[in-house]
Design a protein around this motif. Structure first.
Motif, short mmCIF file in Angstrom:
data_model
loop_
_atom_site.label_atom_id
_atom_site.label_comp_id
_atom_site.label_asym_id
_atom_site.label_seq_id
_atom_site.Cartn_x
_atom_site.Cartn_y
_atom_site.Cartn_z
N ARG A 25 4.43 -4.21 -11.88
CA ARG A 25 3.33 -3.54 -11.20
C ARG A 25 3.55 -2.03 -11.19
O ARG A 25 4.68 -1.56 -11.25
N PHE A 68 7.91 -6.01 -6.73
CA PHE A 68 6.65 -5.83 -7.48
C PHE A 68 6.87 -4.98 -8.73
O PHE A 68 6.32 -5.26 -9.79
N SER A 79 -1.88 -0.60 -8.02
CA SER A 79 -2.45 -1.72 -7.29
C SER A 79 -1.88 -1.79 -5.87
O SER A 79 -2.39 -2.49 -5.02
N LEU A 80 -0.78 -1.03 -5.65
CA LEU A 80 -0.13 -1.04 -4.34
C LEU A 80 0.34 0.37 -4.01
O LEU A 80 0.55 1.17 -4.93
N VAL A 110 0.84 -5.42 3.10
CA VAL A 110 1.62 -6.54 2.59
C VAL A 110 2.64 -6.90 3.66
O VAL A 110 3.47 -6.09 4.04
N ILE A 120 3.07 1.26 -8.88
CA ILE A 120 2.93 1.49 -7.45
C ILE A 120 2.99 2.98 -7.14
O ILE A 120 3.76 3.72 -7.76
N TYR A 122 1.12 -1.29 1.16
CA TYR A 122 -0.28 -1.69 1.20
C TYR A 122 -0.78 -2.03 -0.19
O TYR A 122 -0.35 -1.43 -1.18
N SER A 123 -1.70 -2.93 -0.25
CA SER A 123 -2.40 -3.10 -1.52
C SER A 123 -3.52 -2.06 -1.53
O SER A 123 -3.92 -1.57 -0.48
N ASN A 130 -6.54 -2.08 -1.79
CA ASN A 130 -7.76 -2.30 -1.01
C ASN A 130 -7.53 -2.15 0.49
O ASN A 130 -8.42 -2.39 1.30
#
Ligand code: ZN
Ligand code: ZN
Ligand code: FE
Length: 760
Positions: free
Chosen positions: A213, A208, A348-349, A196, A215, A189-190, A192
């Motif tokens: 990124r 990612f 972010s994820l 994904v 995570i 998931y992101s 928010n």
């Protein structure tokens, strides 16, 4: 001649593939009879020829599954009754309880299947068997059975069911057994909340990560915050976002990659590659990993992958930062909502799955001492909830532990259930976690405490909890307070089963003393039921009380002013100024001491380290516990034999005067001796006076055993020196093994001393 024996086995023998192992062994030796789980272990009856039975008992102990632990094995001769086969019988539930197995790292057999493209569990991230997989983290009620774990919502498919009921199968009665058809699933998931879209969330997450990124990834005992350990930008960003400027991060890598970044001895490898799979502090090797991961630190905290998802991720990206997902000092986050609420500014994820984590637990941490074996710093995943033996039988007891690095202990008879690492009891989330685990432990292990033991510090939340327990109880619940450093010493004696008198050296941060002062550099003589304080570091002022711990230079200013007056303070902090302190602040501190306002006195060894570290200008404000002291350890030069002068003032208790030591440091600073040498001399001095005091005590009290406890002994440089020098002087030296030498050991010591005190 046909004989028959009953064998009762206790220890970690359930949920670890013990019965199938017994079944195969019995058939191998042509023995008849049965094996079954009971509420406190495993019962076996075997019938056959004498030599086979002897072989059976021998091999039972030698060849048992890797994750099993036999604590006790009793045999009894019975009259044969002509069994015609060997069977696994239905469990026998007595009053009492079964041990819950800790979580076990993925085994070799499962890994082979995970990587075998023809296996039906190829790349299945929840693969497990009776020898491995989640246990403690998924159970909500005892006895351990699928319906009492978070696997209860997954109905086994017919293939899994077949394995589950087939006695010769490696998954016979493997409670979390499942496959891609019937088991839990990962999803990415992101932050928010939007999923994904991908058919392989794990490899998508790895992509990612490779792109830099950060995570959150759900593992066994909670989420980790994960990033690429070879990407310095990622680490720097993570440090900024997590507001964690210097505290080291742990790294996860596969065995073959680990060798490239740290030195690993055979002994160390045995531990890191065990079913526990703890984080181990190993010496750094090459700079594949960016320095930002553990700046100015000779060690790197590393662990091997222990859940299938980790193995799959590391296939794609070899070095990962893996740090507990939490916000400062709060317990580890274990569900998606927690990630979104608490970590939205960091990750972010998030990669999550639908098997609930019932019981949160952090990764365990330790290091290896060449002379003493494994030394644990944090005891959680892989260890809990295995009980630790007590040196004598106790009444049902709850010891609520200290304030920092809290663990509690729930104990009865000779078993102490030490909780996982709870954390610092200074926020609501940690308190909730504490209460949640106390309730669960009481229920699982069927212990209703009759005695509550707590620290003497009147303001600790744990102390307040103890009082509340007593107030709320409907029967005559007793309450006993135990001094912090006595708990340290007794904990070390207790886990080592030392029942006679010994010298106890507690070098620690802080603990509330029996005289109302803050202790932490203490010498005791005594045993499990009585301790006498016979020596300590001289008392010096802490300006602003424990608040000054965050700014260790304030301690140095106070100590130097008290011992030598204003000129020396000026010399050290105003003129040469390794650390810039505003003149006004220096004056304020001096005035506090002059007027004895808002000052407490301490004999803490931890604070003495802070003082010296500040004099050397190592750290101005610390960003994690003991940072200054740790830096002082790490810079210590090797093979330095010099010592600073010191004086031991006779009397009862003996006091170590610190003016000569600190004067020595000041002189070296003026002679521009390197900080590394000063640090080594300082460490040597501690060992010297400790040994001198111990020799005096040995003469008076006639004892040759000594034990070390307290957070300062996490300092490997100091601990190794102490072990060597005391060993050379003919002492029998005891240190912690099963419990941390830091405050994680307190609740166990409280349990022992509280019971001894309560009996008197
Ligand atoms: Zn397995
Ligand atoms: Zn299945
Ligand atoms: Fe302590």
């Amino acid at each position: 001649m046909i004989r028959k024996k009953r064998i009762t086995v206790k220890g970690i023998v359930q949920g670890v593939g013990f019965r199938p192992f017994v079944y195969r062994l019995a058939n191998d030796l042509d023995l008849k009879g049965f094996v079954r789980n009971t509420t406190d272990g495993v019962d076996i009856e075997v019938e056959g020829i004498t030599s086979s039975i002897t072989q059976f008992i021998k091999r039972l102990q030698e060849e048992n599954p890797k994750a099993a632990r036999i604590d006790n094995l009793l045999t009894k001769e019975l009259v044969p009754n002509g069994y015609n086969r060997f069977v696994i019988k239905e469990s026998k539930i007595l009053k009492g309880f079964t041990q819950i197995s800790p979580d076990i790292a993925t085994c070799e057999d499962c890994l082979n299947e995970l990587y075998n493209s023809h296996d039906r569990r190829y790349e299945f991230p929840f693969i497990n068997c009776t020898n491995c997989g989640p246990r403690y983290s998924i159970i909500f009620e005892t006895p351990y059975d699928r319906k009492r774990t978070s696997m209860n919502k997954f109905k086994m498919c017919s293939d899994c069911e077949k394995e589950f009921y087939e006695v010769t199968d490696r998954r016979f009665h493997a409670q979390p057994d499942c496959c891609a058809v019937c088991g839990p699933r990962f999803a990415l998931y992101s932050i928010n909340g939007s999923e994904v879209k991908t058919n392989n969330p794990i490899s998508k997450a790895a992509e990612f990560l490779k792109r830099g990124r950060i995570i959150a990834i759900k593992g066994i005992g909670g989420f980790h915050i994960v990033g690429d350990a070879t990407n310095c930008k990622v680490i720097k960003r993570l440090r900024r976002l997590k507001n964690r400027p210097t505290k080291p991060f742990a790294i996860m890598a596969r065995s073959r990659d680990l060798m490239k970044i740290v030195n690993l001895t055979d002994d160390e490898n045995k531990i890191i590659d065990s079913p526990v799979a703890p984080i181990m502090l190993l010496t750094k090797r090459r700079k594949i990993i960016c320095e930002e991961v553990a700046p100015n630190n000779p060690y790197l905290g590393v662990m091997l992958p222990y859940a299938p998802v980790h193995h799959l991720l590391l296939e794609k990206i070899p070095y990962l930062i893996m740090t507990s997902a939490n916000i400062q000092d709060e317990p580890i986050v274990a569900d998606g909502t927690g990630v979104v609420e608490k970590l939205n500014n960091i990750v972010s994820l998030y990669l999550t799955h639908d098997r609930r984590i019932e019981n949160r637990c952090d990764d365990s941490i330790g290091f290896y001492l060449s002379k003493k074996g494994f030394s644990i710093i944090r005891r959680s995943r892989g260890y809990v909830p295995v009980p630790i033996d007590l040196p004598f039988s106790v009444k049902p007891t709850l010891a609520v532990g200290p304030y920092l690095k809290n663990t509690f202990t729930l104990a009865s008879q000779q078993e102490a259930y030490v909780s996982p690492h709870i954390g610092d009891l200074d926020n609501l989330e940690t308190m909730d976690f504490f209460n949640e685990m106390v309730d669960k432990y009481k229920r699982w292990f069927r212990i209703e405490p009759e005695l509550i033991v707590h620290d003497l510090h009147p303001d600790y939340l744990s102390t307040k909890i103890a009082f509340e327990f007593v107030e709320r109880s409907t029967f005559n619940l007793k309450r006993v307070g135990v001094q912090h450093h006595i708990a340290h010493i007794v904990s070390c004696l207790g886990e080592n089963k030392v029942v006679d008198k010994a010298i106890g050296i507690a070098f620690d941060g802080t603990g509330f003393g029996l005289d109302g002062k803050i202790w932490g550099g203490e010498f005791f003589v005594g045993d499990l039921s009585a301790q006498k304080r016979v020596g300590h570091l001289d008392y010096l002022p802490l300006p602003g009380g424990e608040a000054s711990i965050k700014k260790p230079y304030r301690i140095a200013i106070a100590y130097l002013y008290k011992l030598f007056g204003e000129d020396v303070v000026t010399l050290t902090f105003r003129k040469r100024a390794p650390i810039k302190v505003r003149s006004k602040e220096v004056t304020t501190i001096i005035n506090m001491i002059k007027q004895n306002r808002n000052v407490v006195y301490t004999s803490s060894m931890g604070r003495l380290f802070d003082c010296v570290a500040s004099m050397l200008g190592l750290v101005k404000e610390i960003t994690y516990e003991a940072e200054a002291a740790i830096n002082l350890e790490y810079i210590a030069a090797k093979r330095i034999r010099q010592v600073y002068p010191y004086r031991i003032k006779d009397g009862e208790p003996l006091t170590v005067e610190l003016n000569d030591i600190l004067a020595g440091v000041i002189m070296d600073l003026q002679r521009r001796i390197s900080p590394g040498i000063i640090s080594a001399k300082f460490h040597n001095t501690i060992v010297h006076f400790s040994l001198e005091i111990s020799k005096k005590l040995s003469r008076i009290y006639n004892m040759k055993k000594v034990c070390f406890s307290g957070g300062v002994f996490q300092n490997r440089y100091l601990l190794n020196l102490m072990i060597d020098k005391f060993g050379d002087a003919g002492y029998e030296v005891y240190v912690h093994h099963q419990l941390p030498t830091n405050d994680g050991c307190i609740s166990y010591g409280q349990t022992i001393f509280g019971n001894a005190k309560n009996r008197q």
